[in-house]
Design a protein around this motif. Sequence first.
Motif, mmCIF file in Angstrom:
data_model
loop_
_atom_site.group_PDB
_atom_site.id
_atom_site.type_symbol
_atom_site.label_atom_id
_atom_site.label_comp_id
_atom_site.label_asym_id
_atom_site.label_seq_id
_atom_site.Cartn_x
_atom_site.Cartn_y
_atom_site.Cartn_z
ATOM 1 N N GLU A 3 0.845 -1.181 0.000
ATOM 2 C CA GLU A 3 0.000 0.000 0.000
ATOM 3 C C GLU A 3 0.883 1.234 0.000
ATOM 4 O O GLU A 3 2.075 1.163 0.276
ATOM 5 N N GLY A 4 0.289 2.386 -0.286
ATOM 6 C CA GLY A 4 1.037 3.629 -0.356
ATOM 7 C C GLY A 4 1.051 4.189 -1.771
ATOM 8 O O GLY A 4 0.876 3.457 -2.750
ATOM 9 N N LEU A 5 1.252 5.489 -1.886
ATOM 10 C CA LEU A 5 1.239 6.139 -3.195
ATOM 11 C C LEU A 5 2.384 5.667 -4.081
ATOM 12 O O LEU A 5 2.238 5.564 -5.301
ATOM 13 N N GLY A 6 3.550 5.394 -3.471
ATOM 14 C CA GLY A 6 4.661 4.869 -4.251
ATOM 15 C C GLY A 6 4.358 3.499 -4.818
ATOM 16 O O GLY A 6 4.652 3.209 -5.985
ATOM 17 N N TYR A 7 3.776 2.653 -3.998
ATOM 18 C CA TYR A 7 3.365 1.327 -4.465
ATOM 19 C C TYR A 7 2.310 1.439 -5.562
ATOM 20 O O TYR A 7 2.384 0.756 -6.590
ATOM 21 N N PHE A 8 1.330 2.323 -5.370
ATOM 22 C CA PHE A 8 0.275 2.500 -6.369
ATOM 23 C C PHE A 8 0.854 2.992 -7.688
ATOM 24 O O PHE A 8 0.480 2.509 -8.767
ATOM 25 N N GLY A 9 1.773 3.969 -7.615
ATOM 26 C CA GLY A 9 2.374 4.498 -8.830
ATOM 27 C C GLY A 9 3.208 3.463 -9.569
ATOM 28 O O GLY A 9 3.185 3.403 -10.802
ATOM 29 N N ARG A 10 3.957 2.647 -8.827
ATOM 30 C CA ARG A 10 4.757 1.601 -9.467
ATOM 31 C C ARG A 10 3.863 0.571 -10.158
ATOM 32 O O ARG A 10 4.158 0.118 -11.269
ATOM 33 N N ARG A 11 2.771 0.214 -9.514
ATOM 34 C CA ARG A 11 1.840 -0.745 -10.118
ATOM 35 C C ARG A 11 1.173 -0.143 -11.356
ATOM 36 O O ARG A 11 1.014 -0.820 -12.384
ATOM 37 N N ALA A 12 0.795 1.140 -11.281
ATOM 38 C CA ALA A 12 0.181 1.794 -12.437
ATOM 39 C C ALA A 12 1.163 1.901 -13.598
ATOM 40 O O ALA A 12 0.784 1.729 -14.766
ATOM 41 N N SER A 13 2.439 2.162 -13.291
ATOM 42 C CA SER A 13 3.452 2.250 -14.343
ATOM 43 C C SER A 13 3.644 0.900 -15.017
ATOM 44 O O SER A 13 3.786 0.825 -16.245
ATOM 45 N N GLY A 14 3.655 -0.156 -14.237
ATOM 46 C CA GLY A 14 3.808 -1.487 -14.807
ATOM 47 C C GLY A 14 2.649 -1.891 -15.695
ATOM 48 O O GLY A 14 2.824 -2.684 -16.632
ATOM 49 N N ASN A 15 1.480 -1.330 -15.432
ATOM 50 C CA ASN A 15 0.290 -1.627 -16.247
ATOM 51 C C ASN A 15 0.042 -0.583 -17.333
ATOM 52 O O ASN A 15 -1.012 -0.607 -17.976
ATOM 53 N N PHE A 16 1.008 0.348 -17.514
ATOM 54 C CA PHE A 16 0.911 1.412 -18.523
ATOM 55 C C PHE A 16 -0.347 2.261 -18.312
ATOM 56 O O PHE A 16 -0.957 2.729 -19.278
ATOM 57 N N GLN A 17 -0.711 2.490 -17.056
ATOM 58 C CA GLN A 17 -1.849 3.347 -16.724
ATOM 59 C C GLN A 17 -1.309 4.735 -16.352
ATOM 60 O O GLN A 17 -1.214 5.092 -15.184
ATOM 61 N N ALA A 18 -0.928 5.480 -17.374
ATOM 62 C CA ALA A 18 -0.275 6.773 -17.146
ATOM 63 C C ALA A 18 -1.144 7.759 -16.365
ATOM 64 O O ALA A 18 -0.639 8.446 -15.474
ATOM 65 N N PRO A 19 -2.446 7.894 -16.650
ATOM 66 C CA PRO A 19 -3.250 8.836 -15.851
ATOM 67 C C PRO A 19 -3.260 8.490 -14.368
ATOM 68 O O PRO A 19 -3.157 9.390 -13.514
ATOM 69 N N ALA A 20 -3.361 7.195 -14.032
ATOM 70 C CA ALA A 20 -3.328 6.796 -12.631
ATOM 71 C C ALA A 20 -1.964 7.081 -12.017
ATOM 72 O O ALA A 20 -1.858 7.516 -10.860
ATOM 73 N N LEU A 21 -0.897 6.840 -12.787
ATOM 74 C CA LEU A 21 0.455 7.136 -12.301
ATOM 75 C C LEU A 21 0.620 8.618 -12.012
ATOM 76 O O LEU A 21 1.127 9.010 -10.942
ATOM 77 N N PHE A 22 0.187 9.470 -12.932
ATOM 78 C CA PHE A 22 0.308 10.910 -12.735
ATOM 79 C C PHE A 22 -0.579 11.385 -11.584
ATOM 80 O O PHE A 22 -0.251 12.360 -10.911
ATOM 81 N N ALA A 23 -1.704 10.719 -11.359
ATOM 82 C CA ALA A 23 -2.561 11.077 -10.230
ATOM 83 C C ALA A 23 -1.841 10.829 -8.905
ATOM 84 O O ALA A 23 -1.921 11.649 -7.975
ATOM 85 N N SER A 24 -1.132 9.715 -8.801
ATOM 86 C CA SER A 24 -0.374 9.436 -7.578
ATOM 87 C C SER A 24 0.782 10.423 -7.410
ATOM 88 O O SER A 24 1.071 10.871 -6.292
ATOM 89 N N VAL A 25 1.442 10.764 -8.520
ATOM 90 C CA VAL A 25 2.528 11.750 -8.451
ATOM 91 C C VAL A 25 1.995 13.113 -8.018
ATOM 92 O O VAL A 25 2.628 13.831 -7.237
ATOM 93 N N LEU A 26 0.820 13.475 -8.515
ATOM 94 C CA LEU A 26 0.205 14.742 -8.131
ATOM 95 C C LEU A 26 -0.068 14.790 -6.630
ATOM 96 O O LEU A 26 0.204 15.798 -5.968
ATOM 97 N N LEU A 27 -0.579 13.694 -6.087
ATOM 98 C CA LEU A 27 -0.845 13.648 -4.651
ATOM 99 C C LEU A 27 0.451 13.726 -3.848
ATOM 100 O O LEU A 27 0.498 14.374 -2.799
ATOM 101 N N LEU A 28 1.501 13.064 -4.319
ATOM 102 C CA LEU A 28 2.791 13.141 -3.632
ATOM 103 C C LEU A 28 3.327 14.571 -3.640
ATOM 104 O O LEU A 28 3.873 15.052 -2.637
ATOM 105 N N SER A 29 3.167 15.265 -4.770
ATOM 106 C CA SER A 29 3.623 16.647 -4.860
ATOM 107 C C SER A 29 2.838 17.542 -3.910
ATOM 108 O O SER A 29 3.415 18.384 -3.200
ATOM 109 N N VAL A 30 1.528 17.363 -3.870
ATOM 110 C CA VAL A 30 0.688 18.157 -2.967
ATOM 111 C C VAL A 30 1.045 17.875 -1.522
ATOM 112 O O VAL A 30 1.115 18.790 -0.685
ATOM 113 N N LEU A 31 1.310 16.608 -1.201
ATOM 114 C CA LEU A 31 1.692 16.242 0.166
ATOM 115 C C LEU A 31 2.988 16.933 0.571
ATOM 116 O O LEU A 31 3.099 17.475 1.679
#
Length: 253
Positions: free
Chosen positions: A198-226
């Motif tokens: 669990e965690g935004l880093g885990y979510f982003g890595r999983r999204a990247s592996g599945n080529f889900q770029a919008p989901a990956l960028f969503a996690s990066v956006l939350l990390l930046s806001v945090l």
Amino acid sequence: MTRGVWFGISIALFFVAWEAVCRLLAVPPFILPPPSAVVLALWELRGALLGLHLWATLKEVLLGLSVSIVFGVLLAFAMKMSRVVERLVYPYIVISQTIPIIALSPVFILWFGYDLSGKIAVTILFTFFPIVVNMYDGLRSTDKEMLQLLKTMGATRWQMFTKLQLPSSLPHFFSGLKVAATYSVAGATIGEWLGASEGLGYFGRRASGNFQAPALFASVLLLSVLGMLLFWLVGRIERRLSPHTKTKHPISR
């Protein structure tokens, strides 16, 4: 207020330009999704992102940063009070930063495991150095004449620390804490990349592996806001605690 307005205008122009480039150049969404797709993904995945992964990362960040603050301040004080401690410890603190931190992260995961303690250890690895070094420099920058005055007045070492050294070191401490607050997000994310469920880093890595770029960028956006929120929070705390050091000398209280 003026700074906030200009920041709002600049960030709005940035997202408009980003959206326009993606639309006009027909950039494939799996390479660079437009902001509208990122916001849509953030909304559709809000349950997982905001309800689970954000809180997991925030817990790792706060725990790791808290441990770094406690031990960083204590070690800085010990180095200031004892020349032997300073000569033994300070070189190793500097040496620890000559090795790429990301290269040491897997070692910490190996030692502390893939559970919460491993993520906290990696976060401490990122945040400890700026806190202890800035706090130590702050303690060393205390006015020598004021220290001599307190000694002639019969002040104990503890009184000199609480009345003069600690208040005068606050600007240095908060400078290091601002850096550490932003680094803590990177530390927690890397810890999650190396192994997590669990965690935004885990979510982003999983999204990247599945080529889900919008989901990956969503996690990066939350990390930046945090990271920005933590930086802002430290600044608010600094403004609450620092006025007395600017308007009234601590020895006169």
